[in-house]
Write a protein that holds these residues in place. Structure first.
Motif, PDB file in Angstrom:
ATOM      1  N   PRO A  31       0.846  -1.201   0.000  1.00 47.49           N
ATOM      2  CA  PRO A  31       0.000   0.000   0.000  1.00 47.49           C
ATOM      3  C   PRO A  31       0.880   1.249   0.000  1.00 47.49           C
ATOM      4  O   PRO A  31       1.949   1.280   0.623  1.00 47.49           O
ATOM      5  CB  PRO A  31      -0.795  -0.127   1.297  1.00 47.49           C
ATOM      6  N   THR A  32       0.459   2.293  -0.698  1.00 46.21           N
ATOM      7  CA  THR A  32       1.309   3.464  -0.872  1.00 46.21           C
ATOM      8  C   THR A  32       0.625   4.737  -0.416  1.00 46.21           C
ATOM      9  O   THR A  32      -0.586   4.791  -0.215  1.00 46.21           O
ATOM     10  CB  THR A  32       1.714   3.614  -2.354  1.00 46.21           C
ATOM     11  N   LYS A  33       1.434   5.772  -0.269  1.00 47.09           N
ATOM     12  CA  LYS A  33       0.964   7.124  -0.004  1.00 47.09           C
ATOM     13  C   LYS A  33       1.827   8.085  -0.810  1.00 47.09           C
ATOM     14  O   LYS A  33       2.937   7.738  -1.252  1.00 47.09           O
ATOM     15  CB  LYS A  33       1.066   7.462   1.482  1.00 47.09           C
ATOM     16  N   ALA A  34       1.324   9.287  -1.017  1.00 41.26           N
ATOM     17  CA  ALA A  34       2.076  10.301  -1.746  1.00 41.26           C
ATOM     18  C   ALA A  34       3.021  11.028  -0.795  1.00 41.26           C
ATOM     19  O   ALA A  34       2.623  11.461   0.288  1.00 41.26           O
ATOM     20  CB  ALA A  34       1.138  11.288  -2.419  1.00 41.26           C
ATOM     21  N   LEU A  35       4.284  11.147  -1.202  1.00 44.22           N
ATOM     22  CA  LEU A  35       5.281  11.878  -0.440  1.00 44.22           C
ATOM     23  C   LEU A  35       5.769  13.051  -1.290  1.00 44.22           C
ATOM     24  O   LEU A  35       6.188  12.869  -2.432  1.00 44.22           O
ATOM     25  CB  LEU A  35       6.465  10.977  -0.075  1.00 44.22           C
ATOM     26  N   THR A  36       5.718  14.232  -0.734  1.00 47.34           N
ATOM     27  CA  THR A  36       6.234  15.425  -1.397  1.00 47.34           C
ATOM     28  C   THR A  36       7.479  15.896  -0.653  1.00 47.34           C
ATOM     29  O   THR A  36       7.459  16.037   0.576  1.00 47.34           O
ATOM     30  CB  THR A  36       5.187  16.548  -1.424  1.00 47.34           C
ATOM     31  N   ALA A  37       8.559  16.113  -1.394  1.00 43.00           N
ATOM     32  CA  ALA A  37       9.819  16.506  -0.771  1.00 43.00           C
ATOM     33  C   ALA A  37      10.609  17.378  -1.741  1.00 43.00           C
ATOM     34  O   ALA A  37      10.160  17.664  -2.869  1.00 43.00           O
ATOM     35  CB  ALA A  37      10.618  15.280  -0.358  1.00 43.00           C
ATOM     36  N   LYS A  38      11.795  17.779  -1.289  1.00 45.09           N
ATOM     37  CA  LYS A  38      12.631  18.675  -2.083  1.00 45.09           C
ATOM     38  C   LYS A  38      14.063  18.180  -2.049  1.00 45.09           C
ATOM     39  O   LYS A  38      14.537  17.660  -1.036  1.00 45.09           O
ATOM     40  CB  LYS A  38      12.555  20.090  -1.520  1.00 45.09           C
ATOM     41  N   ILE A  39      14.776  18.359  -3.180  1.00 47.52           N
ATOM     42  CA  ILE A  39      16.179  17.949  -3.276  1.00 47.52           C
ATOM     43  C   ILE A  39      17.043  19.185  -3.452  1.00 47.52           C
ATOM     44  O   ILE A  39      16.800  20.021  -4.333  1.00 47.52           O
ATOM     45  CB  ILE A  39      16.397  16.965  -4.444  1.00 47.52           C
ATOM     46  N   SER A  54      11.124   5.045  -5.940  1.00 48.20           N
ATOM     47  CA  SER A  54      10.774   4.362  -4.690  1.00 48.20           C
ATOM     48  C   SER A  54      10.812   2.860  -4.939  1.00 48.20           C
ATOM     49  O   SER A  54      10.282   2.367  -5.935  1.00 48.20           O
ATOM     50  CB  SER A  54       9.394   4.792  -4.204  1.00 48.20           C
ATOM     51  N   PHE A  55      11.465   2.124  -4.026  1.00 47.70           N
ATOM     52  CA  PHE A  55      11.717   0.711  -4.271  1.00 47.70           C
ATOM     53  C   PHE A  55      10.454  -0.125  -4.105  1.00 47.70           C
ATOM     54  O   PHE A  55      10.034  -0.818  -5.024  1.00 47.70           O
ATOM     55  CB  PHE A  55      12.816   0.223  -3.329  1.00 47.70           C
ATOM     56  N   LEU A  56       9.807  -0.049  -2.939  1.00 44.78           N
ATOM     57  CA  LEU A  56       8.588  -0.819  -2.723  1.00 44.78           C
ATOM     58  C   LEU A  56       7.380  -0.138  -3.350  1.00 44.78           C
ATOM     59  O   LEU A  56       6.449  -0.804  -3.808  1.00 44.78           O
ATOM     60  CB  LEU A  56       8.360  -1.031  -1.219  1.00 44.78           C
ATOM     61  N   GLY A  57       7.391   1.179  -3.361  1.00 41.89           N
ATOM     62  CA  GLY A  57       6.290   1.900  -3.994  1.00 41.89           C
ATOM     63  C   GLY A  57       6.287   1.763  -5.500  1.00 41.89           C
ATOM     64  O   GLY A  57       5.277   2.024  -6.168  1.00 41.89           O
ATOM     65  N   ASP A  79      10.481   1.667   3.205  1.00 50.19           N
ATOM     66  CA  ASP A  79      10.726   1.866   1.787  1.00 50.19           C
ATOM     67  C   ASP A  79      12.053   2.619   1.613  1.00 50.19           C
ATOM     68  O   ASP A  79      12.631   3.138   2.578  1.00 50.19           O
ATOM     69  CB  ASP A  79       9.575   2.646   1.143  1.00 50.19           C
ATOM     70  N   HIS A  80      12.506   2.693   0.375  1.00 53.70           N
ATOM     71  CA  HIS A  80      13.782   3.332   0.090  1.00 53.70           C
ATOM     72  C   HIS A  80      13.637   4.175  -1.165  1.00 53.70           C
ATOM     73  O   HIS A  80      13.103   3.711  -2.185  1.00 53.70           O
ATOM     74  CB  HIS A  80      14.886   2.294  -0.113  1.00 53.70           C
ATOM     75  N   LEU A  81      14.138   5.392  -1.086  1.00 55.14           N
ATOM     76  CA  LEU A  81      14.224   6.245  -2.265  1.00 55.14           C
ATOM     77  C   LEU A  81      15.645   6.170  -2.812  1.00 55.14           C
ATOM     78  O   LEU A  81      16.618   6.304  -2.063  1.00 55.14           O
ATOM     79  CB  LEU A  81      13.891   7.702  -1.917  1.00 55.14           C
ATOM     80  N   ASP A  94      16.222   6.096   3.463  1.00 56.22           N
ATOM     81  CA  ASP A  94      15.296   5.168   4.112  1.00 56.22           C
ATOM     82  C   ASP A  94      14.041   5.916   4.575  1.00 56.22           C
ATOM     83  O   ASP A  94      14.126   7.005   5.152  1.00 56.22           O
ATOM     84  CB  ASP A  94      15.955   4.507   5.317  1.00 56.22           C
ATOM     85  N   LEU A  95      12.897   5.311   4.312  1.00 59.79           N
ATOM     86  CA  LEU A  95      11.615   5.894   4.719  1.00 59.79           C
ATOM     87  C   LEU A  95      10.908   4.919   5.651  1.00 59.79           C
ATOM     88  O   LEU A  95      10.732   3.736   5.309  1.00 59.79           O
ATOM     89  CB  LEU A  95      10.729   6.157   3.503  1.00 59.79           C
ATOM     90  N   VAL A  96      10.502   5.405   6.826  1.00 58.66           N
ATOM     91  CA  VAL A  96       9.744   4.585   7.758  1.00 58.66           C
ATOM     92  C   VAL A  96       8.291   5.044   7.695  1.00 58.66           C
ATOM     93  O   VAL A  96       7.979   6.211   7.954  1.00 58.66           O
ATOM     94  CB  VAL A  96      10.305   4.714   9.188  1.00 58.66           C
ATOM     95  N   ASN A  97       7.413   4.087   7.313  1.00 58.77           N
ATOM     96  CA  ASN A  97       5.987   4.372   7.200  1.00 58.77           C
ATOM     97  C   ASN A  97       5.708   5.551   6.259  1.00 58.77           C
ATOM     98  O   ASN A  97       4.796   6.350   6.474  1.00 58.77           O
ATOM     99  CB  ASN A  97       5.376   4.639   8.583  1.00 58.77           C
ATOM    100  N   GLY A  98       6.554   5.669   5.248  1.00 61.75           N
ATOM    101  CA  GLY A  98       6.330   6.689   4.227  1.00 61.75           C
ATOM    102  C   GLY A  98       6.688   8.088   4.632  1.00 61.75           C
ATOM    103  O   GLY A  98       6.271   9.050   3.966  1.00 61.75           O
ATOM    104  N   ASN A  99       7.489   8.255   5.711  1.00 67.34           N
ATOM    105  CA  ASN A  99       7.825   9.594   6.196  1.00 67.34           C
ATOM    106  C   ASN A  99       9.293   9.909   5.960  1.00 67.34           C
ATOM    107  O   ASN A  99      10.165   9.019   6.004  1.00 67.34           O
ATOM    108  CB  ASN A  99       7.521   9.708   7.690  1.00 67.34           C
TER     109      ASN A  99
END
Length: 1011
Positions: A31-39, A54-57, A79-81, A94-99
């Protein structure tokens, strides 16, 4: 046999594809969620147009101009970006619970010179801060712009100290020489000494060129020469990628030697005979016929290059590879193809089709054990015209360089023609004399086990590896010939006489079968700890290798190597580095009790930019000084006529028998022996001592990178028989044992400078590298009574020796009044006038001296890279300078005898000009090594060009791709040199004649896709 090889390749490909598809099938989308971030980059500036996966997403996103992105990531799992962009270091987040903390990702830029670059050395990777070695790193990505069939070609112009020259460009027989600081290089692939000629650039992760001893001392005697250390790709964790590349193009000769037509040849040949006091061969009638082409049977005028050499040939290349992995398994698999046609215009041209497959897998077996397996296989298929029914290619270009245009007509009355002076008919050789088929299978296989022994001692680990390589080359040939005829002139009536009967060979027969098997293994303990400001890495290794080839030489022995190595690298406060290497290494050429010796190397480094007084510098971003000194043995024991494996034993050979007495009353027969070689225990391996001091710096906010090195290499105790220094009463060559005598010294400078900048949306890089190399004979075995000017001791190794020329004799009176004899018979006007250097009124070998000129001492490369809104341009040029060369090619500049072709330069012979001496069919006076034939050796070649367009990533994403690029590539596009006016190439002046194929210019069009 061929079917069996193909099946092996298909099995490997099946394993790779199944492994890839199985891995993908096992990845259930969470199951996925949208993550918004900046590089941002490390200067806190947004980084646009970056791909984030995203690896699992199982989603991908592209950052906008402000560095923002939105991506689907997994919920309820880690998950992992994966973030990757050219010019930046790859990053896994590394992302824990999509955060994501602060919804911010910082990418660190990669620089040409920096302290945190990972360097691969034998048995150990080190950060560049910890390195005390002069080592240059090239990525496989940088090499992809080069359309070549041989991997070594792609290295040209990229590394200071490295000179890459192509000797043979015949498809499937490409021969490329690589010298580093004037010495041939050893090549290692994944830690094993291997042939890299068929390596595909798409399977290469990095190439480390180790130029000094500090970086390679752990290899023992195998590391005496510079090392090219190649690491192939393995998949990255939490990244999936498919790459596909295909290109097609045309190759054509860079240049071809230019020869005279029949009229000019006959005119000059007549002139040569008259110069020798002989009568002309060709009448005015014949000359007119040659000129007017009025009788092509009796007076042929064949343009061999026009009839038998294509203007261009096809080049094809394709590559497909998969990579990916997670925390337990990483994989890389690849299928590569390269193919070319030949330049032969009729009959059997030279064809090459080569397929390669690779599968690299890294497996984490548990928390303390990993396993790496690398498998590769190459299947190459060649087909070519025979050389006289043998298994070797027919050298079309050597015949063209040797046969004048009027040698004989190709055919008459549908019959192929030859004559006793020129017995080769090119149509027969290419169309009717059969062909050869070569199949080559090259497999390189290795496995590595890594064990973390931290539970026993923190920082301790063990690694063991084994490799098994096989190369098998089989050539089958089919001979035969058409019926060949000679012309008969019966009172003006032309007829023919058959002199060779037609022969048709219905079956292929075995012509050549070579086999090589190499087995190697090593084990290594590593201790790697950091204590506050102290960092210590210690490696202890054991290595052995055996290489066997099919050989019928009774003196042959398999090659064997065995080494024990120790390296200790210590760093304090990330400012000061010290390193010690000890190699206990053996040579199979020495007697058992003297086989092994201990060779030390020491090195030190100082990262000055980490000192407090430079911490706030606005100019210096990075500055390091480093130096090393080491001693290593030289495993070269070749002495003419000696068995290298038994230099320490006296060897005898039975040459006959003898009986005492008289006929009818003789004694018992006894054997007669001659000495083959005298044995000696009074020798050891020659020694190499190597010193290097260097500097690396990065300046002006990482825009300007500079590296400079000064090095010396001294070879001492070289093998010798001391033939010249030993009085003759001790015996001649056959009675002198091997000993150590002789010394050479070499020194030089190498380095590079590179500037990277940006103007608006234009990104650019411009750079250059260069090497200045010198050498001197220090101790030489030469007669004590030899005149000082003839001695080589204390002279430069690259100096050119020969006779001094004072131009050409212009008249008989000039010859007579000079009253000096030249040793090659009577001289005539138009002959070279040599200086009587020792004033003894005779020009002979005693007048050979140092001409005050030398071979090129500077080699260099230049590069330019531009990128503007997806439009890319890459240029690489190479060249040499500061030196001379001597024009000595037979059949081109040195033309003697009565059965040779004449080149176009001979139009400018004496007396028309003074550029070349008079023509002759007998005298060798003019064909001695002399200053007359010296010319400027400098040249520059535009070695590689790529023009490309990378489509916007938003468009590529709609096409289900990460990147989509179209490109045009070229190699050897033009050369500036004094030799090019003759149709010759300075990189190899013999290409296109005695060396076979000319060097090739290639232009291709292609596409590259990433998924």
């Amino acid at each position: 046999m061929e079917r069996r090889y193909i099946m092996k390749l298909l099995v490997l490909l099946f394993i790779a594809v199944v492994g890839f598809t199985t891995a993908r099938a096992q990845e259930e989308k969470a199951p996925t969620k949208a993550l918004t971030a900046k590089i941002l980059d490390n200067a806190n500036q947004p980084v646009p147009n970056v791909i984030v996966s995203s690896f699992l997403g199982q989603d991908k996103a592209i950052t906008d101009q402000e560095g923002n992105f939105t991506i689907q990531v997994a919920l309820g799992a880690i998950d992992h970006l994966y973030v990757e962009e050219n010019g930046f270091k790859p990053l896994v987040v590394d992302l824990v619970n999509g955060n994501l903390d602060d919804n911010m990702i910082v990418l660190n830029r990669e620089y040409v010179v920096e302290g945190k670059k990972n360097l691969s050395f034998p048995y150990q990777d080190l950060l560049s801060d910890r390195s005390v070695s002069a080592t240059t790193v090239i990525t496989g990505e940088e090499l992809k712009s080069y359309p070549a069939t041989s991997f070594f070609e792609t290295l040209a112009g990229r590394v200071p100290g490295m000179v890459v020259r192509q000797f043979n460009s015949t498809p499937g027989q490409e021969s490329v020489g690589v010298a580093i600081r004037g010495v041939s290089a050893a090549v290692y692939i994944d830690g094993v000494i291997r042939d890299a000629s068929d390596l595909a650039v798409d399977e290469v992760e990095t190439v480390h060129v180790i130029r000094d001893l500090a970086g390679r001392a752990m290899l023992g005697l195998s590391g005496t020469n510079p090392v090219i250390w190649i690491t192939t790709k393995s998949g990255a964790s939490f990244k999936r990628q498919i790459n596909a590349t295909a290109s097609v193009g045309l190759s054509s000769p860079v240049g071809l030697p230019e020869y005279l037509d029949a009229y000019d040849y006959a005119t000059l040949y007549n002139e040569a005979r008259v110069n020798d006091g002989l009568s002309p061969v060709y009448s005015q009638t014949a000359l007119d016929a040659y000129k007017n082409n009025s009788d092509p049977v009796k007076y042929p005028n064949i343009d061999y290059q026009d009839q038998y050499v294509k203007k261009q040939m096809m080049y094809r290349k394709a590559n497909l590879n998969f990579s990916g992995g997670d925390e337990k398994v990483n994989y890389f698999s690849m299928l590569d193809y390269v193919g070319t046609d030949g330049l032969e215009a009729i009959g059997q041209d030279t064809k090459l089709n080569r397929y390669k497959i690779r599968g690299n897998v890294n497996i984490k077996l548990n928390d303390w054990m990993k396993m790496n397996v690398n498998l590769s296989a190459v299947y190459g298929k060649r087909r070519f015209a025979n050389e006289g029914g043998s298994a070797f290619p027919f050298n079309l270009f050597e015949v063209i360089s040797s046969y004048p245009a009027n040698a004989h007509p190709i055919s008459y009355d549908n019959k192929l023609i030859v004559n006793s002076d020129y017995p080769i008919n090119l149509t027969n050789e290419l169309r009717y004399s059969g062909f050869a088929e070569n199949a080559e299978l090259n497999t390189q296989n290795s496995a590595e086990l890594l064990i973390d022994l931290g539970s026993i001692l923190e920082g301790l680990s063990f690694k063991a590896a084994a490799a098994f390589d096989v190369n098998n080359s089989i050539t089958n040939n089919k001979g035969g010939t058409a019926a060949l005829y000679r012309l008969i002139d019966d009172n003006g009536q032309i007829g023919t006489e058959r002199i060779v009967e037609e022969q048709v060979d219905p079956n292929l027969s075995e012509g050549w079968d070579s086999y090589m098997r190499r087995t190697s293994a090593y084990g290594q303990f590593t201790y790697d700890r950091t204590f506050d400001k102290h960092a210590l890495t210690v490696n202890a290794s054991y290595f052995q290798l055996q290489e066997e080839i099919r050989n019928t030489d009774p003196n042959y022995q398999p090659l064997k190597k065995q080494d024990i190595g120790l390296r200790a690298n210590y760093a304090y406060a990330n400012k000061y580095v010290a390193q010690l290497d000890l190699s206990y290494t053996g040579s199979m050429f020495l007697q058992k009790d003297k086989r092994f010796d201990l060779y030390p190397t020491i090195g030190a480094g100082w990262i000055i930019s980490n000192e407090d007084f430079l911490s706030d510098s606005k100019v210096v971003d990075y500055l390091k000084l480093y130096s090393s000194y080491g001693i290593m043995g030289i495993e070269y024991v070749g002495l003419s006529g000696f068995n290298s494996y038994y230099l320490f034993e006296t060897l005898w050979q039975r040459t006959g028998s003898w009986q005492s007495g008289i006929e009818g009353n003789k004694g018992a027969e006894v054997n007669i022996y001659n000495i083959m070689q005298p044995g000696s225990n009074n020798f050891e391996l020659p020694k190499l001592s190597f010193f290097n001091i260097g500097m690396q710096t990065d300046l002006f906010d990482h825009h300007l990178a500079v590296e400079m090195n000064y090095y010396t290499r001294r070879e001492t105790d070289l093998f010798s028989l001391k033939v010249n220094e030993t009085p003759s009463l001790y015996g001649g060559y056959d009675f002198l044992p091997a000993t150590n005598y002789g010394e050479n010294k070499y020194w030089g400078l190498d380095g590079f400078i590179q500037y990277t900048g940006k103007i608006g949306e234009l990104n650019y890089t411009v750079g250059a590298n260069a090497t200045y190399n010198r050498g001197k004979y220090v101790i030489v075995d030469e007669p004590v009574a030899l005149e000082d000017y003839r001695k080589r001791a204390n002279t430069q190794v690259d100096n050119i020796w020969g006779y001094s020329s004072d131009g050409l004799f212009q008249s008989e009176s000039e010859i007579t009044s000079r009253n000096i004899t030249q040793s090659w018979g009577a001289v005539k006007p138009g002959d070279i006038k040599y200086t009587d250097y020792n004033n003894d009124k005779v020009v002979d070998e005693k007048d050979i001296h140092d001409l005050g000129e030398h071979d090129p001492r500077i080699s260099y490369g230049a590069n330019l890279s531009l990128n503007y809104k997806g439009i890319g341009l890459k240029l690489i040029g190479t060249g040499v300078a500061d030196g001379k060369t001597m024009y000595t090619q037979s059949n081109y500049f040195w033309i003697t005898g009565s059965r040779q072709n004449y080149s176009k330069p001979m139009i400018e012979r004496w007396p028309e000009t003074n550029n070349y001496p008079r023509l002759t069919t007998q005298s060798v006076n003019n064909y001695q090594a002399s200053s007359f034939w010296l010319a400027n050796a400098a040249y520059f070649t535009l070695k590689n060009v790529e023009v490309s367009y990378t489509f916007p990533r938003l468009l590529s994403k709609k096409l289900l791709m990460s990147d989509f690029k179209v490109f045009a590539q070229g190699k050897n596009l033009f050369t500036v040199s004094d030799l090019t006016k003759f149709g010759l190439n300075p990189e190899n002046p013999y290409a296109g004649s005695s060396m076979g194929y000319p060097l090739l210019k290639t232009i291709t069009l292609g596409v590259a896709c990433k998924f």
